[in-house]
Design an enzyme around this catalytic site. Structure first.
Site, mmCIF file in Angstrom:
data_model
loop_
_atom_site.group_PDB
_atom_site.id
_atom_site.type_symbol
_atom_site.label_atom_id
_atom_site.label_comp_id
_atom_site.label_asym_id
_atom_site.label_seq_id
_atom_site.Cartn_x
_atom_site.Cartn_y
_atom_site.Cartn_z
ATOM 1 N N GLY A 95 -18.657 30.342 -78.130
ATOM 2 C CA GLY A 95 -17.527 30.998 -78.790
ATOM 3 C C GLY A 95 -16.675 31.838 -77.875
ATOM 4 O O GLY A 95 -17.157 32.391 -76.893
ATOM 5 N N ASP B 246 -9.632 30.205 -83.655
ATOM 6 C CA ASP B 246 -11.066 29.938 -83.546
ATOM 7 C C ASP B 246 -11.791 31.154 -82.949
ATOM 8 O O ASP B 246 -12.698 31.027 -82.127
ATOM 9 C CB ASP B 246 -11.333 28.683 -82.712
ATOM 10 C CG ASP B 246 -12.641 28.008 -83.127
ATOM 11 O OD1 ASP B 246 -13.258 28.461 -84.099
ATOM 12 O OD2 ASP B 246 -13.038 27.030 -82.460
#
Lengths: 445, 336
Positions: A332, A313
């Protein structure tokens, strides 16, 4: 680019771990040119003169990792990550295949962008780069993108990247249409109307005065999506699941015979919401880090096999996007360079065997996407990682090859380090302090 | 000698400055983490300033030659004025910086602002910011003391201190009191700081609000949660009303003003549940007829709303004094 084909290279004295065949034991591996020529306990009585031998020192030789969820900023955000910097980060992390999300600028909703990325990745000649295509035009969640044409141009599967396909009718049609061509839809399972917050909803968010994203944002979307999958017969993959209920929902769907798979990221089995403490924006992730109970359920899901794969990810963010008050900071975390080492926590903590840990990083994601990668079969491409599973080191994000240093694991002591990465028979990454590996030290004693 | 090397413009102190041992913190970013003794120390000091503020000679030279900066990223007249007056009465030079949200649009980040401020060598920064955690981020980057004047929905410690001082002066104690905090707890930094302080000091706290305005798992922080004013106000010693912002009133959290006032506005009938000598508090500015009835707000006997404003200045004087001293102690080493 034409580079001379590598000759025959023998990796000997290795602990070969190949999840696809189930082999974990001492052995040798011979590459010829770009392919794996042979794997076995002992391949030669005496090594022929044209074979270059590499002594692996008893370290683990495994298929190169297949990372099925990576964001690269090219095109559009090259200051965060280019195909070159992302590729270098990947090989430093033992990742030989990356699959990029389509949330580039322009969006990968037409063949031209996909071809541009493929060409640029070829030029960089680092990790192998594949792409997802967008499910909807411009990731707007309204009109279907040209999935058939995109698939012909090389899109492995389809996703609206960090956005959920939220409209039920659109997802229904997307699943139906994708099923027409046997294509896979990858969902970011999060109900956007419930996901207006900045961290997991609960006591910590309340204490910090931060707006919360309830676990139900993910749970509701998954429950709805399972109905749509059942209704359409489509193939569906849930990305980065983060709650205990998500594991239960996927397990139930699999039991019912739905064509459903899922992955999670190291963030969700190695960290919980406490990592946000003191407003650490590097721990601002999407989905948000959840409770300790959820973290444990994700570990259990990996053990039981309900969670098929682990993906990094990888979401690179530049310093300016993170050096902000928590609510304003970007979501993120950087993940490529810590994917293997943090995942090995599962092995070191006794949760998973080494081969099962590696399965979730190699053959399992490859199988989900229909890639031939992630296995040490004779005739397969020689994409390999050689790593020392026991070698301890400390994550120092500033030393990353990636342009972005936003790792929530910064400063974390981890165990297991990549020593060499091989793609198509060529060594593309080698840690030059090889002499200090644990195996060597042990041998010397 | 340490002080020989100091620039000659800095007068060499006779005694090496040290942090106030009763409040050794560099910043005041929140109530969380403070001990009862530290809170009492600030309140005791504030009490002294209440007396001096009521006298003829209001100004002292405790902060003579020092600079405080009021850095407000959110509009506020009351809190800013209170900080300004507090600094002026201590003899400090005060600068007010009202940073409109437009400078964020111009691209200046909070970190840039911190660098700019460092160059001005202030002694104390009083900061208000619309984002939770932003004041801490700033405090990490500047080399002066920082007072949190309210960050997002997180904390507003000087408000909690002045509320505590108001209660302590009226009731003689904080411990053992039953306090109700009513209204928009979800978005309120005042509520958080207040119940953290009150719980630390041994009071019991109830929060009363519709479910849409109660933060997730707030009960785990030690408060009792009520959704009914009549039940929640039963036998309380203190009623703290919170301001409800109008933008929350348009159907997102609450259907309408009149419905809110009907069920959660403080009026005589609801107040009758509380103890007869219960105090009525409000951090201001009040929305009369939304969360509080004028009749109650202006009750001469029980409403201490005006007093809260008065004590706010004293509390901020105490905080500025302690932090300026601690700051001087922390920076001496650096100059040398």
């Amino acid at each position: 680019m034409s580079v001379a084909k590598p000759g025959r290279i023998l990796y000997r004295n290795a602990r070969i771990v190949d999840p696809a065949s189930g082999y974990d034991g001492p052995g040798e591996l011979l590459t010829a040119g770009e392919d794996i020529a042979d794997v076995g306990k002992k391949l030669f009585d005496s090594v022929p003169g044209d074979v270059q031998a590499v002594d692996c020192d008893g370290l683990v030789l495994a298929p190169g990792l297949v990372d099925m969820r990576v964001q690269i900023g090219e095109p559009g955000a090259e200051h965060k990550e280019s195909l070159r910097s992302g590729g270098e980060a990947a090989i430093a992390g033992g990742v030989t295949t990356v699959v990029c999300l389509p949330n580039t600028n322009p969006v990968m909703d037409d063949e031209a962008t996909l071809e541009f990325v493929a060409r640029r990745a070829r030029q960089a000649a680092l990790a192998k780069v594949y792409c997802y295509g967008a499910v909807t035009k411009g990731l707007q969640g309204k009109e279907l993108a040209e999935m058939g044409l995109l698939a012909e141009a090389g899109a492995l599967a389809f996703t609206d990247a960090t956005k959920a396909v939220a409209d039920a009718q659109v997802l229904r049609r997307a699943l139906q249409y994708a099923a027409t061509f046997g294509l896979l839809i990858v969902q970011h399972p999060e109900e956007p109307t419930l996901a207006g917050g900045v961290m997991n909803s609960g006591e910590i968010a309340t204490r910090m005065g931060l707006s919360g994203i309830p676990r139900e944002a993910e749970i509701i979307m998954l429950e709805r999506d399972m109905r749509l999958v059942a209704m359409t017969g489509g193939r569906y993959h849930a990305a980065h699941i983060s709650t205990s209920d998500s594991v239960a929902i996927i397990a139930k769907a699999k039991d019912a015979g739905l064509k459903v798979t899922c992955d999670t990221a190291p963030f969700y089995f190695a960290l919980n919401e406490l990592a946000v403490g003191d407003y650490r924006t590097f721990a601002k992730l999407s989905p948000p880090l959840r409770t300790e109970d959820d973290r444990q359920a994700i570990v259990a899901g990996l053990k039981s096999g309900v969670i098929d794969a682990i993906a990094s990810d990888h979401a690179p963010q530049d310093a300016d996007s993170k050096r902000l008050p928590f609510p304003q900071a970007a979501f993120g975390g950087s993940g490529l360079e810590t994917l293997l080492s943090v995942s090995l926590d599962l092995f070191h903590n006794g949760e998973l065997s080494l081969i099962e840990t590696l399965r979730r990083l190699t053959s399992a994601p490859a199988d989900v996407l229909g890639l031939k990668a992630g296995r040490l079969a004779k005739g397969a491409k020689a994409d390999l990682v050689l790593f020392d599973p026991d070698r301890g080191w400390k994550v120092i994000a500033d030393a990353f090859h990636s342009k972005s240093k936003n790792s929530p694991f910064d400063g974390r002591p981890v165990q297991g380090q990549v020593m060499r990465t091989v793609i198509d028979g060529r060594t593309v990454f080698e840690r030059n302090d090889l002499a200090q590996t644990g195996a060597k030290r042990a041998a010397r004693r | 000698m340490l002080y020989d090397r100091l620039p000659h413009t800095v007068p060499a102190p006779i005694v090496p400055p040290m942090r106030d041992p009763a409040f050794p913190h560099r910043h005041l970013l929140g109530i969380e983490g403070l001990t009862p003794a530290e809170i009492n120390h600030l309140l005791d000091l504030s009490d002294r300033y209440v007396a001096s503020n009521r006298g003829q000679e209001k100004t002292s030279d405790v902060l003579k030659g020092r600079t405080t900066v009021n850095l407000f990223f959110e509009n506020s007249t009351r809190t800013r004025t209170s900080f300004e007056l507090a600094a002026l009465r201590l003899g400090a030079n005060v600068i007010n910086m009202q940073v409109e949200s437009s400078s964020v649009a111009k691209g200046e980040t909070l970190i840039d602002t911190a660098v700019t401020l460092n160059a001005m060598h202030p002694d104390v920064l009083c900061v208000r910011h619309p984002d939770s955690g932003a004041v801490k981020l700033l405090a990490d980057k500047v080399n002066c003391a920082v007072v949190n004047g309210g960050d997002g929905s997180h904390e507003h410690p000087t408000q909690a201190l002045l509320d505590a001082l108001t209660i302590r002066r009226r009731k003689g104690r904080l411990s053992g009191l039953l306090v109700a905090i009513c209204g928009d707890v979800l978005h309120s930094r005042v509520a958080r700081s207040n119940f953290l302080l009150l719980l630390t000091m041994g009071a019991r706290v109830r929060i009363i609000a519709p479910r849409t305005l109660i933060p997730a798992q707030v009960d785990r922080m030690g408060v009792e949660v009520f959704t009914d004013m009549t039940a929640g106000l039963k036998d309380v010693d203190i009623v703290m009303m919170l301001r409800v912002q109008n933008e929350r009133m348009k159907g997102s959290f609450i259907p309408s003003v009149r419905e809110y006032f009907r069920f959660f506005g403080l009026d005589r009938a609801k107040l009758s549940q509380a103890k007869p000598d219960a105090l009525i508090m409000h951090p201001g500015p009040m929305n009369r007829g939304t969360e509080i009835d004028s009749d109650v707000a202006d009750d001469f006997e029980r409403s201490v709303i005006r007093e809260q404003v008065e004590l706010g200045v004293a509390v901020r004087m105490a905080v500025l004094e302690v932090l300026a001293q601690n700051n001087r102690a922390s920076n001496i080493g650096k100059v040398a």
